[in-house]
Design a protein around this motif. Structure first.
Motif, PDB file in Angstrom:
ATOM      1  N   TYR A   1     -22.355  -6.100   3.246  1.00  0.00           N
ATOM      2  CA  TYR A   1     -21.593  -6.971   3.059  1.00  0.00           C
ATOM      3  C   TYR A   1     -20.809  -7.301   4.261  1.00  0.00           C
ATOM      4  CZ  TYR A   1     -18.092  -4.101   1.728  1.00  0.00           C
ATOM      5  OH  TYR A   1     -17.213  -3.293   1.194  1.00  0.00           O
ATOM      6  N   VAL A   2     -20.352  -8.348   3.796  1.00  0.00           N
ATOM      7  CA  VAL A   2     -18.242  -8.356   4.940  1.00  0.00           C
ATOM      8  C   VAL A   2     -17.958  -9.504   4.263  1.00  0.00           C
ATOM      9  CG1 VAL A   2     -19.202 -10.665   5.998  1.00  0.00           C
ATOM     10  CG2 VAL A   2     -17.989  -9.291   6.947  1.00  0.00           C
ATOM     11  N   ASP A   3     -15.904  -9.743   3.948  1.00  0.00           N
ATOM     12  CA  ASP A   3     -15.697  -9.995   2.641  1.00  0.00           C
ATOM     13  C   ASP A   3     -14.420 -11.608   3.401  1.00  0.00           C
ATOM     14  OD1 ASP A   3     -14.383  -8.079   3.181  1.00  0.00           O
ATOM     15  OD2 ASP A   3     -14.112  -7.306   1.393  1.00  0.00           O
ATOM     16  N   VAL A   4     -14.567 -11.394   4.538  1.00  0.00           N
ATOM     17  CA  VAL A   4     -14.384 -12.332   5.378  1.00  0.00           C
ATOM     18  C   VAL A   4     -15.052 -13.098   6.318  1.00  0.00           C
ATOM     19  CG1 VAL A   4     -12.230 -10.133   5.720  1.00  0.00           C
ATOM     20  CG2 VAL A   4     -14.057 -11.049   7.464  1.00  0.00           C
ATOM     21  N   THR A   5     -14.121 -13.883   6.511  1.00  0.00           N
ATOM     22  CA  THR A   5     -14.855 -15.310   7.354  1.00  0.00           C
ATOM     23  C   THR A   5     -14.294 -14.873   8.478  1.00  0.00           C
ATOM     24  OG1 THR A   5     -12.838 -16.505   7.194  1.00  0.00           O
ATOM     25  CG2 THR A   5     -14.133 -16.960   4.972  1.00  0.00           C
ATOM     26  N   GLY A   6     -15.050 -15.574   9.398  1.00  0.00           N
ATOM     27  CA  GLY A   6     -15.168 -15.413  10.612  1.00  0.00           C
ATOM     28  C   GLY A   6     -16.043 -14.333  11.601  1.00  0.00           C
ATOM     29  N   SER A   7     -16.478 -13.306  11.217  1.00  0.00           N
ATOM     30  CA  SER A   7     -17.386 -11.930  11.605  1.00  0.00           C
ATOM     31  C   SER A   7     -17.981 -13.170  12.500  1.00  0.00           C
ATOM     32  CB  SER A   7     -17.918 -12.084  10.712  1.00  0.00           C
ATOM     33  OG  SER A   7     -17.335 -11.053   9.519  1.00  0.00           O
TER      34      SER A   7
END
Length: 299
Positions: free
Chosen positions: A13-19
């Protein structure tokens, strides 16, 4: 275009934007998994249910959650190692895998015990030996098996009740605990008897009274003591042989059985005599013939 944004793969998962690269996707921690791609929250990583564990980082499948082996359980979700699986305590076992509560561990039945921690089989529950019993379930040591009391025995292994302990019959006793067969009960010796059922001491064996004897062991009543016959007496208490019955001397008789002292022998009256021992009635005394006399008794 938004369609150019690539989902993090299942298990991450990734819980931040702009990865901006795949390495920004974070593995679900061991003990959890996520089967869908594009997860945006750590909370979307699902914990392995109780009874299971997973040591896999970034698990993409519930199938990576492994059951605790038989004999063990884990009662929380999200376990990440086989060491999180807890052994059933001694005296219990569980044969199924994936147990999720200590209550899944089954107590050895009454009459049995187990010293094995993490037992995976009921066969590890050992029967109390004959002569012993345990009335509760879940026993964890041989010392939990209680010995039948002195005076009793049991031939039953795996006994769950004190009622399996049987009294030694009257005429016998056993002075130790934990006896496992009737032959452990010891006969009162010849010359003694006991009316007590379940006797735990040789002291319960009562000596036959003087004037009587018993030639066999294991007598269970005073009536087993045999009277010395008329004409004889015995001052011996606890006699085991008829030879202890002594004949009244010449010049005397006794007409009752069971005499216990020489003084029970009665003198022939003056004017009579008897020249043999062991006379058993007054008629054994012989009159002096005509022309003779005897003044004293006991001739």
């Amino acid at each position: 275009d938004e369609t150019d944004c690539i989902d993090c793969v299942a298990g991450q998962y990734v819980d931040v934007t702009g990865s901006d690269e795949a390495s920004d996707c974070i593995d679900c921690v061991a003990g959890t998994y996520v089967e869908g791609s594009g997860s945006s929250l750590e909370s979307q990583c699902t914990a392995c249910e109780s009874g299971k564990y997973s040591s896999v980082l970034g698990s993409a499948s519930e199938s990576n959650c492994i059951d605790c082996v038989a004999g063990k359980y884990v009662d929380v979700a999200g376990s990440d190692s086989s060491t999180d699986c807890i052994d059933c305590v001694a005296g219990t076992y569980v044969e199924a895998v994936g147990s999720d509560s200590s209550s899944d561990c089954i107590g050895c039945v009454a009459g049995r015990y187990s010293t094995v921690v993490g037992s995976a089989a009921g066969v590890n529950c050992i029967a109390c030996t004959a002569g012993r019993y345990v009335v509760v379930s879940g026993s964890d040591d041989a010392s939990d098996c209680e010995a039948c009391l002195a005076g009793r025995y049991s031939g039953v292994s795996g006994s769950s009740s004190v009622d399996d302990c049987i009294d030694c019959v009257a005429g016998r006793y056993v002075d130790v605990t934990g006896s496992d067969e009737a032959s452990d009960c010891i006969d009162c010796v010849a010359g003694r008897y006991s009316t007590v059922v379940g006797s735990s001491s040789v002291a319960g064996c009562i000596a036959c009274a003087a004037g009587t004897y018993a030639i066999e062991g294991g007598s269970n009543d005073a009536s087993d003591c045999i009277d010395c016959v008329a004409g004889r007496y015995s001052s011996v208490v606890g006699s085991s042989v008829v030879g202890d019955c002594i004949a009244c001397g010449a010049g005397k008789y006794v007409d009752a059985a069971g005499s216990d002292d020489e003084t029970d022998c009665i003198d022939c009256v003056a004017g009579q005599y008897v020249d043999v021992t062991g006379s058993d009635e007054a008629s054994d005394c012989i009159d002096c013939v005509a022309g003779t006399y005897v003044e004293g008794s006991g001739s």
